[in-house]
Structures are given as C-alpha cells and as structure tokens.
Design a protein around this motif. Structure first.
Motif, PDB file in Angstrom:
ATOM      1  N   LEU A  75       0.836  -1.204   0.000  1.00 18.48           N
ATOM      2  CA  LEU A  75       0.000   0.000   0.000  1.00 18.48           C
ATOM      3  C   LEU A  75       0.867   1.248   0.000  1.00 18.48           C
ATOM      4  O   LEU A  75       0.576   2.220  -0.704  1.00 18.48           O
ATOM      5  CB  LEU A  75      -0.909  -0.011   1.230  1.00 18.48           C
ATOM      6  CG  LEU A  75      -1.848   1.193   1.419  1.00 18.48           C
ATOM      7  CD1 LEU A  75      -2.811   1.297   0.253  1.00 18.48           C
ATOM      8  CD2 LEU A  75      -2.606   1.054   2.742  1.00 18.48           C
ATOM      9  N   SER A  78       2.597   1.656  -3.488  1.00 17.38           N
ATOM     10  CA  SER A  78       1.696   2.124  -4.542  1.00 17.38           C
ATOM     11  C   SER A  78       1.381   3.607  -4.418  1.00 17.38           C
ATOM     12  O   SER A  78       0.942   4.242  -5.377  1.00 17.38           O
ATOM     13  CB  SER A  78       0.389   1.314  -4.514  1.00 17.38           C
ATOM     14  OG  SER A  78      -0.312   1.533  -3.299  1.00 17.38           O
ATOM     15  N   ASN A  79       1.603   4.159  -3.232  1.00 22.58           N
ATOM     16  CA  ASN A  79       1.340   5.589  -3.002  1.00 22.58           C
ATOM     17  C   ASN A  79       2.617   6.382  -2.764  1.00 22.58           C
ATOM     18  O   ASN A  79       2.570   7.482  -2.220  1.00 22.58           O
ATOM     19  CB  ASN A  79       0.411   5.759  -1.800  1.00 22.58           C
ATOM     20  CG  ASN A  79      -1.011   5.329  -2.078  1.00 22.58           C
ATOM     21  OD1 ASN A  79      -1.753   6.032  -2.773  1.00 22.58           O
ATOM     22  ND2 ASN A  79      -1.381   4.171  -1.570  1.00 22.58           N
ATOM     23  N   LEU A  82       2.680   9.893  -4.240  1.00 17.58           N
ATOM     24  CA  LEU A  82       1.810  10.797  -3.494  1.00 17.58           C
ATOM     25  C   LEU A  82       2.502  11.271  -2.212  1.00 17.58           C
ATOM     26  O   LEU A  82       2.481  12.466  -1.888  1.00 17.58           O
ATOM     27  CB  LEU A  82       0.503  10.082  -3.151  1.00 17.58           C
ATOM     28  CG  LEU A  82      -0.483  10.860  -2.270  1.00 17.58           C
ATOM     29  CD1 LEU A  82      -1.056  12.045  -3.039  1.00 17.58           C
ATOM     30  CD2 LEU A  82      -1.606   9.942  -1.787  1.00 17.58           C
ATOM     31  N   TYR A  86       3.537  15.029  -1.326  1.00 18.21           N
ATOM     32  CA  TYR A  86       2.962  15.610  -0.116  1.00 18.21           C
ATOM     33  C   TYR A  86       4.066  16.161   0.791  1.00 18.21           C
ATOM     34  O   TYR A  86       3.972  17.285   1.296  1.00 18.21           O
ATOM     35  CB  TYR A  86       2.151  14.542   0.618  1.00 18.21           C
ATOM     36  CG  TYR A  86       1.383  15.041   1.817  1.00 18.21           C
ATOM     37  CD1 TYR A  86       0.136  15.642   1.666  1.00 18.21           C
ATOM     38  CD2 TYR A  86       1.885  14.902   3.109  1.00 18.21           C
ATOM     39  CE1 TYR A  86      -0.582  16.095   2.758  1.00 18.21           C
ATOM     40  CE2 TYR A  86       1.179  15.348   4.211  1.00 18.21           C
ATOM     41  CZ  TYR A  86      -0.054  15.939   4.024  1.00 18.21           C
ATOM     42  OH  TYR A  86      -0.756  16.395   5.119  1.00 18.21           O
ATOM     43  N   ILE A 181      -4.833  17.153  -1.095  1.00 17.89           N
ATOM     44  CA  ILE A 181      -4.325  15.801  -0.899  1.00 17.89           C
ATOM     45  C   ILE A 181      -4.864  15.195   0.397  1.00 17.89           C
ATOM     46  O   ILE A 181      -5.189  14.004   0.450  1.00 17.89           O
ATOM     47  CB  ILE A 181      -2.785  15.792  -0.891  1.00 17.89           C
ATOM     48  CG1 ILE A 181      -2.251  16.289  -2.234  1.00 17.89           C
ATOM     49  CG2 ILE A 181      -2.260  14.397  -0.591  1.00 17.89           C
ATOM     50  CD1 ILE A 181      -2.701  15.457  -3.422  1.00 17.89           C
ATOM     51  N   ASP A 184      -8.262  13.221   0.303  1.00 17.80           N
ATOM     52  CA  ASP A 184      -8.408  12.054  -0.568  1.00 17.80           C
ATOM     53  C   ASP A 184      -8.255  10.770   0.236  1.00 17.80           C
ATOM     54  O   ASP A 184      -7.181  10.457   0.741  1.00 17.80           O
ATOM     55  CB  ASP A 184      -7.355  12.105  -1.677  1.00 17.80           C
ATOM     56  CG  ASP A 184      -7.469  10.936  -2.637  1.00 17.80           C
ATOM     57  OD1 ASP A 184      -8.520  10.259  -2.627  1.00 17.80           O
ATOM     58  OD2 ASP A 184      -6.510  10.697  -3.393  1.00 17.80           O
ATOM     59  N   GLU A 185      -9.353  10.008   0.369  1.00 18.98           N
ATOM     60  CA  GLU A 185      -9.310   8.723   1.058  1.00 18.98           C
ATOM     61  C   GLU A 185      -9.188   7.550   0.093  1.00 18.98           C
ATOM     62  O   GLU A 185      -9.018   6.405   0.524  1.00 18.98           O
ATOM     63  CB  GLU A 185     -10.570   8.540   1.902  1.00 18.98           C
ATOM     64  CG  GLU A 185     -10.638   9.439   3.123  1.00 18.98           C
ATOM     65  CD  GLU A 185     -11.873   9.189   3.966  1.00 18.98           C
ATOM     66  OE1 GLU A 185     -11.738   8.627   5.065  1.00 18.98           O
ATOM     67  OE2 GLU A 185     -12.979   9.538   3.513  1.00 18.98           O
ATOM     68  N   ASP A 186      -9.282   7.817  -1.201  1.00 18.61           N
ATOM     69  CA  ASP A 186      -9.255   6.739  -2.181  1.00 18.61           C
ATOM     70  C   ASP A 186      -7.920   6.013  -2.220  1.00 18.61           C
ATOM     71  O   ASP A 186      -7.838   4.872  -2.687  1.00 18.61           O
ATOM     72  CB  ASP A 186      -9.574   7.285  -3.577  1.00 18.61           C
ATOM     73  CG  ASP A 186     -11.021   7.745  -3.695  1.00 18.61           C
ATOM     74  OD1 ASP A 186     -11.836   7.309  -2.855  1.00 18.61           O
ATOM     75  OD2 ASP A 186     -11.325   8.535  -4.608  1.00 18.61           O
ATOM     76  N   ASN A 187      -6.857   6.661  -1.756  1.00 20.07           N
ATOM     77  CA  ASN A 187      -5.536   6.027  -1.800  1.00 20.07           C
ATOM     78  C   ASN A 187      -5.395   4.917  -0.770  1.00 20.07           C
ATOM     79  O   ASN A 187      -4.473   4.103  -0.857  1.00 20.07           O
ATOM     80  CB  ASN A 187      -4.426   7.059  -1.605  1.00 20.07           C
ATOM     81  CG  ASN A 187      -4.632   7.905  -0.351  1.00 20.07           C
ATOM     82  OD1 ASN A 187      -4.710   7.387   0.753  1.00 20.07           O
ATOM     83  ND2 ASN A 187      -4.712   9.225  -0.539  1.00 20.07           N
ATOM     84  N   LEU A 189      -4.458   5.024   2.295  1.00 20.30           N
ATOM     85  CA  LEU A 189      -3.459   5.248   3.347  1.00 20.30           C
ATOM     86  C   LEU A 189      -4.129   5.753   4.621  1.00 20.30           C
ATOM     87  O   LEU A 189      -4.906   6.713   4.580  1.00 20.30           O
ATOM     88  CB  LEU A 189      -2.421   6.276   2.899  1.00 20.30           C
ATOM     89  CG  LEU A 189      -1.317   5.827   1.952  1.00 20.30           C
ATOM     90  CD1 LEU A 189      -0.461   7.031   1.559  1.00 20.30           C
ATOM     91  CD2 LEU A 189      -0.448   4.745   2.591  1.00 20.30           C
ATOM     92  N   LEU A 194       0.019   8.877   6.170  1.00 19.67           N
ATOM     93  CA  LEU A 194       0.256   9.989   5.245  1.00 19.67           C
ATOM     94  C   LEU A 194       0.981  11.125   5.948  1.00 19.67           C
ATOM     95  O   LEU A 194       1.928  11.713   5.400  1.00 19.67           O
ATOM     96  CB  LEU A 194      -1.072  10.489   4.676  1.00 19.67           C
ATOM     97  CG  LEU A 194      -0.986  11.694   3.735  1.00 19.67           C
ATOM     98  CD1 LEU A 194      -0.133  11.387   2.517  1.00 19.67           C
ATOM     99  CD2 LEU A 194      -2.404  12.136   3.306  1.00 19.67           C
TER     100      LEU A 194
END
Length: 322
Positions: A75, A78-79, A82, A86, A181, A184-187, A189, A194
């Motif tokens: 996880l 993959s981010n 981002l 950030y 940023i 956004d909860e779709d990621n 994390l 984050l």
C-alpha cells in the motif's frame, strides 16, 4: 426510513467530529508562527527552525505510523509518489515558505496571505472536477484580492518586502495542495501514515537542502522570549515540532477526510484568526487598522467563495472521499 435516519445521524456525527478536529488542528498550526519567530529572533534561521520542526514531528509519528500500517508495505509502495509530493510540497515547501515570510513580515500578515488558499482549492475543483464557480464565488474572490491589497498596506505607500510577499504566496500554494491531498481517502493510506510519510520526506528534503547550502542553517542556545517570558530554546523547539507539526498534521488530515477539502480549508481559516491573536499575545505584534480591515475583506471573500459553491446533495458515507 430507519436506515435513512441512521445514515443522516452518522453523517452529522462525522461532520461534527470533523469540525472539532479541524478547529483543534488550526489552533495547533497557528502557534507555529509565533514560536518560529521567537526562535528566529533568538538566533535561529528560518530554515533551521522549519527543518527541526519537521524532523521532530517525523520522530514522533514514525512508530504510530508503522503500527497503523500493519505491514502493508504494498500500500505504501503504490502511493510512494503521493507521499513524496505531499512531503515535498505540502510539508517542506509550504512551511519553509511560511517561515521565510514570517522572517520578513508580521506573522498575522503572512498568515492572511497564506489563507487565501481556499480560493486556490476552489479553482482546482473547477479545473479538475469542472465545478464552475457561481457569481457569489467570483465576488468572493474579488473581495479576497481587495483585502490582500489592504493587508499589505499598499494604498498608503508603506514599505513592503517583495520577497516576503513571494514567500507568503508560496505558502498559500503549498497550503492549497495540503487541503486537496489530505481530503483524498481513495488512496487507502491511514491518515497518520500519510502525515508521518509527509514529515519524513519533508524533513529529509529540508535537511539535504541545508547540507548543500540552499537553505541557511544556523541555531542558537539562547533563550526564546515570548510574552515577556524567557523559555529554554529546547522547550520552544519541542512545542514547535510536537504541537504545531506532529499533532497538527494528524488532526488536519483526519478532519479533512471527514469534511472534504473545500469545507476543511474554510474551517482552517480559524488558524489565521488564532495566529493573529497568538502573535499579539506572544510577540506584541499589533496589526494596523487598515490591515484589520483587509483581513476582514479576505475572510469575507473566502466565506462568499465557499457559500457560492454548488451544494452537495448529501454527505458522503464514511470512507468515501468527497
């Protein structure tokens, strides 16, 4: 019908919790300006203050973030882009720009410029999500622009540090990126992951920039004077890192995921108000009348921009990004 009532109650509870977290985050963030300026006046550079602040936050959040991640390294991988963006823009870039602005102008003025960021958030929502602004939104943007002129006291011919203005506008752009940023909860994390990833990346970026000479780094062991009282430098630094960074970022992300980027950025304006109050109480920085009027224009403008946005039909369910 029972399901609808329960969903409405859950949404209301989620919003109430988000508002509470957003205000607490704003209060935590608002102390950073006075604390940083106190350190700067004691012999620290802006770069040293912000680097130490972010690195302390990274140390505080590292272990809780690992616990929250629970070994889900895929996880995080993959981010990775981002988290890097950030940390570089929303953490390192925004805070360095803000502290450099504070070094050249009053904390309250720097804050009020930075907190035109909700207008930038709404512009992004228009560009990215095709949400065309209403007439009230445009009026609000014009009010904010007029307020900016007054806050800078340009009409009276007062001396203004151009570089300070540039730094404050850079902080505004970084703050807008933070709101977008963070919502956004779709990621997938967890918020604390984050936040920790952001401050770790931000701290490394700032430290490397200092090592190669891009950011001047200098520190002092002199006491920090706030509200006429001398504090040990390490106490002011600890508060700067733990309260105004680690705690503030975690609360801010949690709030934004409950409220959405636009509403959270609006509630976050309470940081500007609290920052002016703390700067007055701790640093003795009393704003001029024209700046107070300008601040009122900016706040009124951002409120109008918010009210002019299209209404959302219903609150998003928990776990869904607005």
């Amino acid at each position: 019908m029972t399901h609808d009532v329960r969903s409405s109650e859950i949404a209301a509870s989620r919003t109430a919790a988000g508002l509470t977290l957003a205000v607490l985050s704003a209060l935590s963030f608002s102390l950073s300006g006075p604390l940083a300026k106190g350190l700067i006046e004691a012999g620290w550079t802006a770069g040293s203050a912000v680097t130490a602040r972010v690195l302390i936050a990274a140390a505080v959040l590292a272990i809780p973030a690992l616990v929250a991640l629970r070994g889900r390294w895929a996880l995080l991988r993959s981010n990775l882009g981002l988290v890097l963006a950030y940390g570089t823009i929303a953490v390192a870039g925004c805070q360095l720009a803000y502290f450099n602005a504070v070094d050249r102008m009053q904390v309250g003025v720097a804050l009020l410029i930075e907190f035109t960021s909700p207008v930038a958030v709404l512009a992004w929502m228009w560009f990215r999500h095709h949400q065309r602004p209403s007439r009230l939104t445009v009026v609000g943007a014009l009010l904010a622009a007029a307020g900016l002129v007054l806050v800078l006291d340009l009409l009276s011919g007062a001396d203004v540090d151009p570089l300070g203005i540039v730094w404050a506008l850079g902080a505004m752009a970084g703050a807008a990126f933070y709101w977008i940023i963070s919502g956004d909860e779709d990621n997938g994390l967890p918020g604390i992951v984050l936040a920790a990833g952001g401050v770790i990346v931000g701290g490394v970026v700032l430290l490397l920039a200092g090592v190669i000479g891009i950011i001047p780094l200098a520190a002092s062991r002199s006491d920090v004077v706030l509200a006429g009282t001398s504090l040990p430098w390490w106490a002011a630094l600890a508060a700067l890192g733990i309260v105004t960074a680690a705690l503030a970022y975690v609360l801010g992300i949690a709030a934004t995921r409950r409220l959405g980027s636009r509403l959270a950025s609006f509630v976050g304006l309470s940081e500007a108000v609290a920052g002016v109050v703390f700067a007055w109480l701790l640093l003795g920085e009393t704003p001029r009348s024209v700046q107070l009027v300008g601040g009122a224009f900016i706040l009124a403008g951002v409120v109008a921009v918010r009210l002019g946005e299209p209404k959302v039909a219903g609150a998003p369910p928990a776990g869904v990004a607005p």
